[in-house]
Design a protein around this motif. Structure first.
Motif, PDB file in Angstrom:
ATOM      1  N   TRP A  54       0.817  -1.209   0.000  1.00  0.00           N
ATOM      2  CA  TRP A  54       0.000   0.000   0.000  1.00  0.00           C
ATOM      3  C   TRP A  54       0.853   1.262   0.000  1.00  0.00           C
ATOM      4  O   TRP A  54       0.492   2.250  -0.637  1.00  0.00           O
ATOM      5  N   SER A 105     -10.622   7.240  10.161  1.00  0.00           N
ATOM      6  CA  SER A 105     -11.312   8.094   9.197  1.00  0.00           C
ATOM      7  C   SER A 105     -12.626   8.601   9.765  1.00  0.00           C
ATOM      8  O   SER A 105     -13.352   7.856  10.434  1.00  0.00           O
ATOM      9  N   PHE A 110     -13.717   7.133   2.858  1.00  0.00           N
ATOM     10  CA  PHE A 110     -12.273   7.090   3.079  1.00  0.00           C
ATOM     11  C   PHE A 110     -11.886   5.895   3.938  1.00  0.00           C
ATOM     12  O   PHE A 110     -10.814   5.302   3.748  1.00  0.00           O
ATOM     13  N   ASN A 114      -9.066   3.614   2.475  1.00  0.00           N
ATOM     14  CA  ASN A 114      -7.786   3.662   3.176  1.00  0.00           C
ATOM     15  C   ASN A 114      -7.589   2.457   4.091  1.00  0.00           C
ATOM     16  O   ASN A 114      -6.461   1.983   4.271  1.00  0.00           O
ATOM     17  N   CYS A 243      -1.543  12.606   0.488  1.00  0.00           N
ATOM     18  CA  CYS A 243      -2.178  11.366   0.944  1.00  0.00           C
ATOM     19  C   CYS A 243      -2.305  10.437  -0.244  1.00  0.00           C
ATOM     20  O   CYS A 243      -2.902  10.814  -1.250  1.00  0.00           O
ATOM     21  N   TYR A 245      -4.172   8.071  -0.832  1.00  0.00           N
ATOM     22  CA  TYR A 245      -5.532   7.628  -1.147  1.00  0.00           C
ATOM     23  C   TYR A 245      -6.482   8.788  -1.439  1.00  0.00           C
ATOM     24  O   TYR A 245      -7.654   8.571  -1.684  1.00  0.00           O
TER      25      TYR A 245
END
Length: 303
Positions: A54, A105, A110, A114, A243, A245
């Protein structure tokens, strides 16, 4: 009342470098962290034990922390790291680290993108992580992202942010960092959000603010938070970051810009501005581009 002293929580090595397209060497990361510590930054978040699939930029997290411990001893093991789950915590415990953070989050979309969890399911993942960390004597910080806006859902209701934030904090965190992940916050919104958290029973000492400068509002938002009594601010040397994502998330509040603001207000912070500027210029050389920090550009002079 504006605080007389502020703690700068440096996130450049983790939040700053995680979004880089190229991979920075372990040696450069370690020197970056050591330079920031030497500049007087009291807290430097070193890396993240997220799966390399990731965030490949931080795949060398264990090597970074081992090298820092070898060079700095206990001071290296004192540097905080992000742990996404119990597997990440296992790695931190194996290395004898003392400070970890979890990253939640405030929005459903998100959380799915994420964390691969729903808004509610994320707490089931964090609860055993925080519980085990605290039982082992570790300090735990909690981040909550998308506190002001979400690129998929738009404006995020303040009561939703407070509900998620308090729930994360109440798992056993020592501090809650409220993130404006895509930089859409405004000074008035900052005031309202902090007020809602204090009305819900949280102390300003338990809150930190994490601003991004997408719309050029990070310093205005910082001043608004200072007026509400916030005394811990996340910042990234040279304004690095984003970020992975959320593509609309640009750089973090630059540490140098924050220091310049605090100096102008007569607020103590203990950071050597010149040393941080020199470090950001050094890192910019490794990244192959100039620093986005306005203060770094101004003090560096014409190229």
């Amino acid at each position: 009342m504006i605080p007389s002293r502020v703690t700068i929580y440096e996130v450049g090595p983790r939040d700053g470098l995680q979004n880089e397209k190229g991979v920075i060497s372990t040696e450069v990361k370690v020197e970056f962290i050591q330079r920031l510590v030497a500049a007087g930054l009291p807290i430097v978040e070193a890396t993240s034990f997220v799966h390399p699939k990731w965030v490949p930029q931080l795949a060398d997290a264990a090597e970074v922390m081992t090298s820092l411990a070898d060079r700095m001893g206990d001071a290296g093991r004192d540097l905080p790291v992000l742990v996404p789950n119990e597997r990440g915590l296992d790695r931190a415990l194996e290395l004898g680290l003392k400070h970890v953070a979890v990253f939640g989050s405030a929005t459903e979309t998100f959380a799915q993108k994420n964390l691969n969890r729903s808004l509610d399911e994320q707490f089931a993942m964090f609860e055993p992580t925080v519980k085990r960390a605290r039982a082992a004597g570790l300090d735990v910080r909690a981040y909550v992202s998308m506190c002001f806006g979400d690129p998929w859902e738009g404006a995020v209701p303040i009561d939703q942010v407070v509900g998620v934030g308090k729930r994360l904090f109440d798992l056993g965190a020592s501090q809650l960092s409220l993130g404006d992940t895509i930089g859409v916050g405004t000074a008035g919104h900052v005031k309202q959000l902090i007020g809602a958290f204090t009305e819900a029973g949280m102390r300003t000492d338990d809150l930190a603010m994490h601003f991004h400068d997408t719309y050029g509002q990070a310093l205005a938002n910082t001043f608004s938070a200072l007026q509400e009594g916030i005394s811990t601010f996340d910042a990234s040397a040279g304004g690095l970051g984003g970020c992975p994502y959320a593509k609309s998330a640009t750089g973090n509040l630059a540490t140098e810009d924050l220091v310049w603001l605090l100096d102008g207000l007569g607020i103590e912070h203990g950071v050597d501005l010149g040393a941080v500027v020199a470090t950001s210029q050094w890192m910019a050389g490794h990244l192959g581009r100039p620093s986005p920090s306005a203060v770094v550009r101004a003090l560096a002079g014409p190229a």
